[in-house]
Design an enzyme around this catalytic site. Sequence first.
Site, PDB file in Angstrom:
ATOM      1  N   HIS A   1      34.108  40.076  35.895  1.00  0.00           N
ATOM      2  CA  HIS A   1      33.592  38.956  36.429  1.00  0.00           C
ATOM      3  C   HIS A   1      33.527  37.826  35.171  1.00  0.00           C
ATOM      4  O   HIS A   1      33.030  38.313  34.273  1.00  0.00           O
ATOM      5  CB  HIS A   1      32.186  39.369  37.222  1.00  0.00           C
TER       6      HIS A   1
ATOM      7  N   ARG B   1      38.652  40.767  47.471  1.00  0.00           N
ATOM      8  CA  ARG B   1      37.865  41.237  48.434  1.00  0.00           C
ATOM      9  C   ARG B   1      36.629  42.218  48.220  1.00  0.00           C
ATOM     10  O   ARG B   1      36.789  42.327  47.128  1.00  0.00           O
ATOM     11  CB  ARG B   1      38.595  42.035  49.430  1.00  0.00           C
TER      12      ARG B   1
ATOM     13  N   ASN C   1      44.771  39.831  33.928  1.00  0.00           N
ATOM     14  CA  ASN C   1      43.824  40.972  33.491  1.00  0.00           C
ATOM     15  C   ASN C   1      44.682  42.373  33.746  1.00  0.00           C
ATOM     16  O   ASN C   1      44.584  43.045  32.964  1.00  0.00           O
ATOM     17  CB  ASN C   1      42.452  41.166  34.274  1.00  0.00           C
TER      18      ASN C   1
ATOM     19  N   ASN D   1      34.937  46.485  37.780  1.00  0.00           N
ATOM     20  CA  ASN D   1      35.281  45.015  38.086  1.00  0.00           C
ATOM     21  C   ASN D   1      35.208  44.156  36.992  1.00  0.00           C
ATOM     22  O   ASN D   1      34.239  44.280  36.072  1.00  0.00           O
ATOM     23  CB  ASN D   1      34.485  44.570  39.251  1.00  0.00           C
TER      24      ASN D   1
HETATM   25  C1  GRF Z   1      39.474  36.562  36.309  1.00  0.00           C
HETATM   26  O1  GRF Z   1      38.912  35.127  35.937  1.00  0.00           O
HETATM   27  C2  GRF Z   1      38.597  37.595  36.674  1.00  0.00           C
HETATM   28  O2  GRF Z   1      37.310  37.648  36.176  1.00  0.00           O
HETATM   29  C3  GRF Z   1      38.408  37.147  38.387  1.00  0.00           C
HETATM   30  O3  GRF Z   1      39.140  36.618  38.889  1.00  0.00           O
HETATM   31  C4  GRF Z   1      40.117  36.322  37.907  1.00  0.00           C
HETATM   32  C5  GRF Z   1      41.389  36.756  37.971  1.00  0.00           C
HETATM   33  O4  GRF Z   1      42.483  36.365  36.978  1.00  0.00           O
HETATM   34  N1  GRF Z   1      37.517  38.446  39.064  1.00  0.00           N
HETATM   35  P1  GRF Z   1      43.592  37.180  36.764  1.00  0.00           P
HETATM   36  O5  GRF Z   1      44.346  37.418  38.280  1.00  0.00           O
HETATM   37  O6  GRF Z   1      43.367  38.308  36.343  1.00  0.00           O
HETATM   38  O7  GRF Z   1      44.568  36.357  36.090  1.00  0.00           O
END
Ligand code: GRF
Length: 220
Positions: free
Chosen positions: A115, A97, A20, A113
């Site tokens: 999710h 966290r 992400n 955030n």
């Molecule tokens: C993603 O699925 C996000 O939605 C969740 O943790 C994962 C992180 O993946 N909170 P990345 O580190 O962005 O590849």
Amino acid sequence: MSLPATKVPVGVLVSGSGTNLQALLDACADPDFPARVAVVLSNRPGALALERARAAGVPTEVHLQREHPDRATYDRALVASLEAHGVEWVCLAGYMRLVTPAFLRAFPNRVLNIHPALLPAFPGLHAQEQAHAHGVRIAGATVHLVDEGTDTGPIVVQGAVPVLPDDTLPDLTARILRMEHRLYPLALRWAAEGRVRVEGRHVRLDLPPGSSPALLDPEP
Ligand code: GRF
């Protein structure tokens, strides 16, 4: 609506692989994108996300909980670092966290955030696994403002993906992740353009024509 002349500085908090973060970095590389990643902070020294940041020329910092007596002191160090980089918005991107109330007070309604579920379904850990085990037909992802609860804050944008009959958990997780990578840059763009306004439980979006806060995959 007047758009900012300079890019809005954003801090990204990570713990893991950082796909992400990568989506945000890629979006920010476009000169027309209204935000830039000013700093990436991690609680894990080995996070692949840190390498992604360095490859994009973005400053990184690792903050270890064991170097602080408690969560409040830890978060104060994060806030100090974010403020030193002039950060106006914060994106949690796979940050494993919970942030403290004091952290949120430093960036009121300015912490996003992502999710991997259609909230309020399946908050907390292992959301994709929860959805897969539950037998839902539609899954998805949510970008929301962070409040003091776990995945409870006002929703900015959601994207839905189908759950196909033969999907394994990795199939579904990958489909949701692709949707996440569409959603997060969109939400950050709107945030940086000043289009995100909070009214109680609701996010009011002042969107340009043709934009939708509800994405579907595949697109109809
Ligand atoms: C993603 O699925 C996000 O939605 C969740 O943790 C994962 C992180 O993946 N909170 P990345 O580190 O962005 O590849």
